[in-house]
Design an enzyme around this catalytic site. Sequence first.
Site, PDB file in Angstrom:
ATOM      1  N   SER A  14     163.694 -17.468  30.216  1.00  0.00           N
ATOM      2  CA  SER A  14     163.081 -18.494  29.353  1.00  0.00           C
ATOM      3  C   SER A  14     161.585 -18.237  29.234  1.00  0.00           C
ATOM      4  O   SER A  14     161.045 -17.332  29.872  1.00  0.00           O
ATOM      5  CB  SER A  14     163.330 -19.893  29.938  1.00  0.00           C
ATOM      6  OG  SER A  14     162.667 -20.024  31.177  1.00  0.00           O
ATOM      7  N   TYR A 149     150.380 -24.402  43.806  1.00  0.00           N
ATOM      8  CA  TYR A 149     150.574 -23.513  42.649  1.00  0.00           C
ATOM      9  C   TYR A 149     149.257 -22.840  42.260  1.00  0.00           C
ATOM     10  O   TYR A 149     149.200 -21.616  42.092  1.00  0.00           O
ATOM     11  CB  TYR A 149     151.145 -24.285  41.454  1.00  0.00           C
ATOM     12  CG  TYR A 149     151.193 -23.425  40.204  1.00  0.00           C
ATOM     13  CD1 TYR A 149     152.171 -22.438  40.070  1.00  0.00           C
ATOM     14  CD2 TYR A 149     150.258 -23.566  39.183  1.00  0.00           C
ATOM     15  CE1 TYR A 149     152.207 -21.613  38.950  1.00  0.00           C
ATOM     16  CE2 TYR A 149     150.288 -22.757  38.056  1.00  0.00           C
ATOM     17  CZ  TYR A 149     151.269 -21.783  37.939  1.00  0.00           C
ATOM     18  OH  TYR A 149     151.305 -20.965  36.831  1.00  0.00           O
ATOM     19  N   THR A 184     156.794 -24.227  27.719  1.00  0.00           N
ATOM     20  CA  THR A 184     157.978 -23.603  28.348  1.00  0.00           C
ATOM     21  C   THR A 184     158.635 -24.650  29.250  1.00  0.00           C
ATOM     22  O   THR A 184     158.239 -25.814  29.248  1.00  0.00           O
ATOM     23  CB  THR A 184     157.564 -22.396  29.213  1.00  0.00           C
ATOM     24  OG1 THR A 184     156.823 -22.886  30.342  1.00  0.00           O
ATOM     25  CG2 THR A 184     156.711 -21.388  28.448  1.00  0.00           C
TER      26      THR A 184
HETATM   27  P1  NAP Z   1     159.689 -20.923  32.593  1.00  0.00           P
HETATM   28  O1  NAP Z   1     160.134 -21.088  31.192  1.00  0.00           O
HETATM   29  O2  NAP Z   1     160.106 -21.930  33.609  1.00  0.00           O
HETATM   30  O3  NAP Z   1     160.094 -19.459  33.086  1.00  0.00           O
HETATM   31  C1  NAP Z   1     160.010 -19.081  34.438  1.00  0.00           C
HETATM   32  C2  NAP Z   1     160.909 -17.902  34.661  1.00  0.00           C
HETATM   33  O4  NAP Z   1     160.763 -17.458  36.041  1.00  0.00           O
HETATM   34  C3  NAP Z   1     162.379 -18.263  34.453  1.00  0.00           C
HETATM   35  O5  NAP Z   1     163.052 -17.152  33.925  1.00  0.00           O
HETATM   36  C4  NAP Z   1     162.824 -18.518  35.887  1.00  0.00           C
HETATM   37  O6  NAP Z   1     164.213 -18.297  36.045  1.00  0.00           O
HETATM   38  C5  NAP Z   1     162.048 -17.458  36.648  1.00  0.00           C
HETATM   39  N1  NAP Z   1     161.947 -17.764  38.073  1.00  0.00           N
HETATM   40  C6  NAP Z   1     161.251 -18.752  38.668  1.00  0.00           C
HETATM   41  N2  NAP Z   1     161.436 -18.706  39.994  1.00  0.00           N
HETATM   42  C7  NAP Z   1     162.270 -17.658  40.237  1.00  0.00           C
HETATM   43  C8  NAP Z   1     162.834 -17.094  41.407  1.00  0.00           C
HETATM   44  N3  NAP Z   1     162.589 -17.589  42.628  1.00  0.00           N
HETATM   45  N4  NAP Z   1     163.650 -16.019  41.292  1.00  0.00           N
HETATM   46  C9  NAP Z   1     163.929 -15.513  40.061  1.00  0.00           C
HETATM   47  N5  NAP Z   1     163.424 -15.988  38.915  1.00  0.00           N
HETATM   48  C10 NAP Z   1     162.590 -17.060  39.015  1.00  0.00           C
HETATM   49  O7  NAP Z   1     158.101 -20.927  32.683  1.00  0.00           O
HETATM   50  P2  NAP Z   1     156.986 -19.939  32.078  1.00  0.00           P
HETATM   51  O8  NAP Z   1     155.859 -20.800  31.709  1.00  0.00           O
HETATM   52  O9  NAP Z   1     157.544 -19.025  31.071  1.00  0.00           O
HETATM   53  O10 NAP Z   1     156.564 -19.135  33.393  1.00  0.00           O
HETATM   54  C11 NAP Z   1     156.409 -17.734  33.410  1.00  0.00           C
HETATM   55  C12 NAP Z   1     155.171 -17.390  34.233  1.00  0.00           C
HETATM   56  O11 NAP Z   1     154.027 -17.892  33.544  1.00  0.00           O
HETATM   57  C13 NAP Z   1     155.144 -17.998  35.620  1.00  0.00           C
HETATM   58  O12 NAP Z   1     154.652 -17.044  36.537  1.00  0.00           O
HETATM   59  C14 NAP Z   1     154.168 -19.137  35.467  1.00  0.00           C
HETATM   60  O13 NAP Z   1     153.539 -19.469  36.688  1.00  0.00           O
HETATM   61  C15 NAP Z   1     153.191 -18.539  34.481  1.00  0.00           C
HETATM   62  N6  NAP Z   1     152.325 -19.485  33.753  1.00  0.00           N
HETATM   63  C16 NAP Z   1     152.869 -20.488  33.014  1.00  0.00           C
HETATM   64  C17 NAP Z   1     152.030 -21.381  32.360  1.00  0.00           C
HETATM   65  C18 NAP Z   1     152.579 -22.515  31.520  1.00  0.00           C
HETATM   66  O14 NAP Z   1     151.814 -23.445  31.203  1.00  0.00           O
HETATM   67  N7  NAP Z   1     153.838 -22.496  31.120  1.00  0.00           N
HETATM   68  C19 NAP Z   1     150.650 -21.229  32.448  1.00  0.00           C
HETATM   69  C20 NAP Z   1     150.134 -20.189  33.207  1.00  0.00           C
HETATM   70  C21 NAP Z   1     150.986 -19.308  33.851  1.00  0.00           C
HETATM   71  P3  NAP Z   1     165.154 -19.532  36.500  1.00  0.00           P
HETATM   72  O15 NAP Z   1     164.924 -20.607  35.501  1.00  0.00           O
HETATM   73  O16 NAP Z   1     166.483 -18.902  36.508  1.00  0.00           O
HETATM   74  O17 NAP Z   1     164.641 -19.906  37.871  1.00  0.00           O
END
Ligand code: NAP
Length: 259
Positions: A14, A149, A184
């Site tokens: 995702s 975090y 997300t």
């Molecule tokens: P997201 O839609 O929740 O995606 C997170 C992804 O990481 C999902 O595919 C999830 O898979 C996987 N994941 C999490 N924990 C895991 C684990 N223990 N083992 C395997 N897979 C795992 O959120 P996103 O925003 O795209 O996040 C992606 C990255 O961007 C993360 O590192 C997050 O910290 C970073 N980020 C996000 C934001 C924001 O505002 N969204 C801002 C800055 C940085 P499952 O659902 O199967 O666990």
Amino acid sequence: MPDRKLALITGASSGIGREIAKLAAAEGYDLIVAADEPFVDAAIGLSESGVEVQSIEADLSTSAGVEELLAAASDRAIDVLVANAGHGLGRGFLDQDVAAWRHVIDTNITGTLLLLQPVLKQMVARGEGKVLITGSIAGHLAGSFQAVYNGSKAFVDSFAAAIGNELKDSGVTITCLKPGATETNFFARAGMLDTKVGQAEKDDPADVARSGWEAMKDGEHSVVHGLKNKAQVLAAGVLSEATTAEMHRKQAEPGSGGA
Ligand code: NAP
């Protein structure tokens, strides 16, 4: 063995990771994509692009999960590694379960390093490879009500810059993607939908993914997606941590988003 290059992308079920996987597939990379929960290739629209897609369900907070993922590559060289899997955790530190905050550290820091080290050794031995690590602008801000975090992303942001420097003459590049708030599953999973930031308008994950992917291709050290986020990082460089912590409270305190 196919001639195509191979990209290994974590957190690809995702959000930002899924969008990065689409870009990699469009550029003809075979993919190994990983997430914690079962997901299907068709859901990320990758199977139509004519590349091979292998999806692995593994908890990347554990050594066993990381080993399972690495085994999927078998003896194929990994040309691109996108270490993107990660998650947040809202609320005050004293209200968080130990298992929950440990899982943040184990996924965002320990699992990321467990994956990076063997892949980087292979890349350095070959003298080529590109790595994109998803950090965050959160790493620049003291994160009241998301303290573990933000601390984990401060580690990731710093670590990415440090190993990028260690490997500067190796032929391998390390790029750190630093998104701001992005639309997300992140905020729902972190239990932050009742917060101001949880309810705010956010960046499109496809745009964020493209910023990271292009910066990785150019071998840039880091990229902050978007002007507003760039301004926040600049401001964080001159403000005290006490000030950024107070600013973060206004965005992330439970209930700050209203009803
Ligand atoms: P997201 O839609 O929740 O995606 C997170 C992804 O990481 C999902 O595919 C999830 O898979 C996987 N994941 C999490 N924990 C895991 C684990 N223990 N083992 C395997 N897979 C795992 O959120 P996103 O925003 O795209 O996040 C992606 C990255 O961007 C993360 O590192 C997050 O910290 C970073 N980020 C996000 C934001 C924001 O505002 N969204 C801002 C800055 C940085 P499952 O659902 O199967 O666990």
